[in-house]
Motif scaffolding. Structure first.
Motif, short mmCIF file in Angstrom:
data_model
loop_
_atom_site.label_atom_id
_atom_site.label_comp_id
_atom_site.label_asym_id
_atom_site.label_seq_id
_atom_site.Cartn_x
_atom_site.Cartn_y
_atom_site.Cartn_z
N TYR A 183 0.76 -1.27 0.32
CA TYR A 183 -0.35 -0.10 -0.43
C TYR A 183 0.72 1.39 0.32
O TYR A 183 2.07 1.22 1.09
CB TYR A 183 -1.13 -0.19 1.36
CG TYR A 183 -1.80 0.83 1.21
CD1 TYR A 183 -2.97 0.74 0.76
CD2 TYR A 183 -1.16 2.55 2.13
CE1 TYR A 183 -3.80 2.02 0.97
CE2 TYR A 183 -2.25 3.03 2.65
CZ TYR A 183 -3.58 2.98 1.98
OH TYR A 183 -4.23 3.74 1.83
N LEU A 184 0.52 1.82 -0.89
CA LEU A 184 1.20 3.36 -1.26
C LEU A 184 -0.14 4.52 -0.60
O LEU A 184 -0.19 4.45 -1.44
CB LEU A 184 2.01 3.39 -2.43
CG LEU A 184 3.33 2.40 -3.55
CD1 LEU A 184 3.34 2.66 -4.17
CD2 LEU A 184 4.52 2.12 -2.00
N GLY A 208 -4.95 5.22 -0.87
CA GLY A 208 -3.74 5.04 -1.17
C GLY A 208 -4.01 4.09 -2.67
O GLY A 208 -4.51 4.09 -3.31
N ALA A 261 0.28 -1.12 -4.74
CA ALA A 261 1.05 -2.13 -5.61
C ALA A 261 1.66 -3.24 -5.59
O ALA A 261 2.82 -3.73 -7.02
CB ALA A 261 3.06 -1.28 -5.10
#
Length: 256
Positions: free
Chosen positions: A187-188, A199, A202
């Motif tokens: 999770y970004l 978020g 990725a």
């Protein structure tokens, strides 16, 4: 006296109305009715037997002067009947366009008064309180930022859309997941005012590149453990390396 003479004469002028359609090169169907339009005019209706015009009808308006026995044709038109096939109501393109309609090479301009956008020099408070090193939109005031930015309304609309969408906490995937994105290594978190709520995933095997809610989840969470490989606990492992000697096979081999 005029009403008693002119209206019935015009309502009865079926042949005159039909001849007007034939003269136009049409082939009208059955006469379906006539209606007096005041004292000196009447409208006749015929079935329109035209391919692609099911339920339509020919309309012929005839007229007659009070001091003349002649019946003239005022208008001929093709009109829809009660069960006619009609095109849907026209809707402006700005109301018709839907997500996914934009293709390669297409251009979609945001209106000048789009409530989702404001001029770049306006501070929309899109600053994350978590990332203290962010400078927000100060760069816009000195001419280095974008010309237009998301307004508070535009940002709220996007957040609600993402929250309610396929990658929000109410989706079927999230409801059946044991872990949430907020605790996932893939999770970004995004920058700005939506930092704490959304978020980007990725994980190429999950919602890769999608904006996901911090409360969303799937089965590809970074904390999901791998299978132990110990087999089923209810049954003993089957040894497929054991050799079973069949008496008949041995006898056959000896005879050979």
């Amino acid at each position: 006296m005029t009403v008693a003479f002119e209206a019935p004469r015009l309502v009865d002028a079926v042949d005159v109305a039909r001849a007007a359609l034939v003269a136009e090169g049409e082939q009208p169907g059955a006469h379906t009715g006539a209606r007096a339009e005041g004292d000196y005019a009447a409208t006749h209706y015929f079935d329109a037997e035209l391919p692609g015009y099911r339920g339509w009808q020919w309309c012929v308006v005839v007229a007659g002067a009070p001091d003349s026995a002649e019946v003239t044709v005022s208008e001929v038109a093709l009109l829809p009947g009660g069960g006619a096939l009609l095109a849907p109501d026209w809707v402006p393109w700005v109301e018709r366009i839907a997500p996914g309609d934009l293709g390669p090479g297409d251009q979609l301009a945001a209106p000048a008064d789009d409530p989702r956008l404001v001029p770049g020099q306006i501070d929309t408070e899109d600053v994350s309180l978590i990332d203290a090193d962010e400078i927000g939109q100060v760069d816009a005031e000195i001419g280095l930022g974008r010309r237009r930015l998301l307004s508070f309304e535009g940002r709220t609309d996007a957040a609600q859309r993402w929250f309610d969408g396929e990658y929000g906490p109410a989706s079927a995937m999230a409801r059946n997941a044991r872990h949430s994105c907020g605790t996932c290594g893939f999770y970004l978190p995004i920058a700005g005012a939506l930092h704490s709520g959304f978020g980007v995933c990725a994980n190429e095997f999950a919602a890769d590149g999608r904006a996901v809610s911090v409360e969303y989840g799937c089965g590809a969470h970074s904390d999901v453990t791998e299978p132990s490989g110990a087999g089923s606990p209810a049954y003993d492992a089957f040894d497929d390396g054991a050799i079973e000697i069949v008496a008949q096979a041995v006898s056959g081999a000896a005879d050979a």
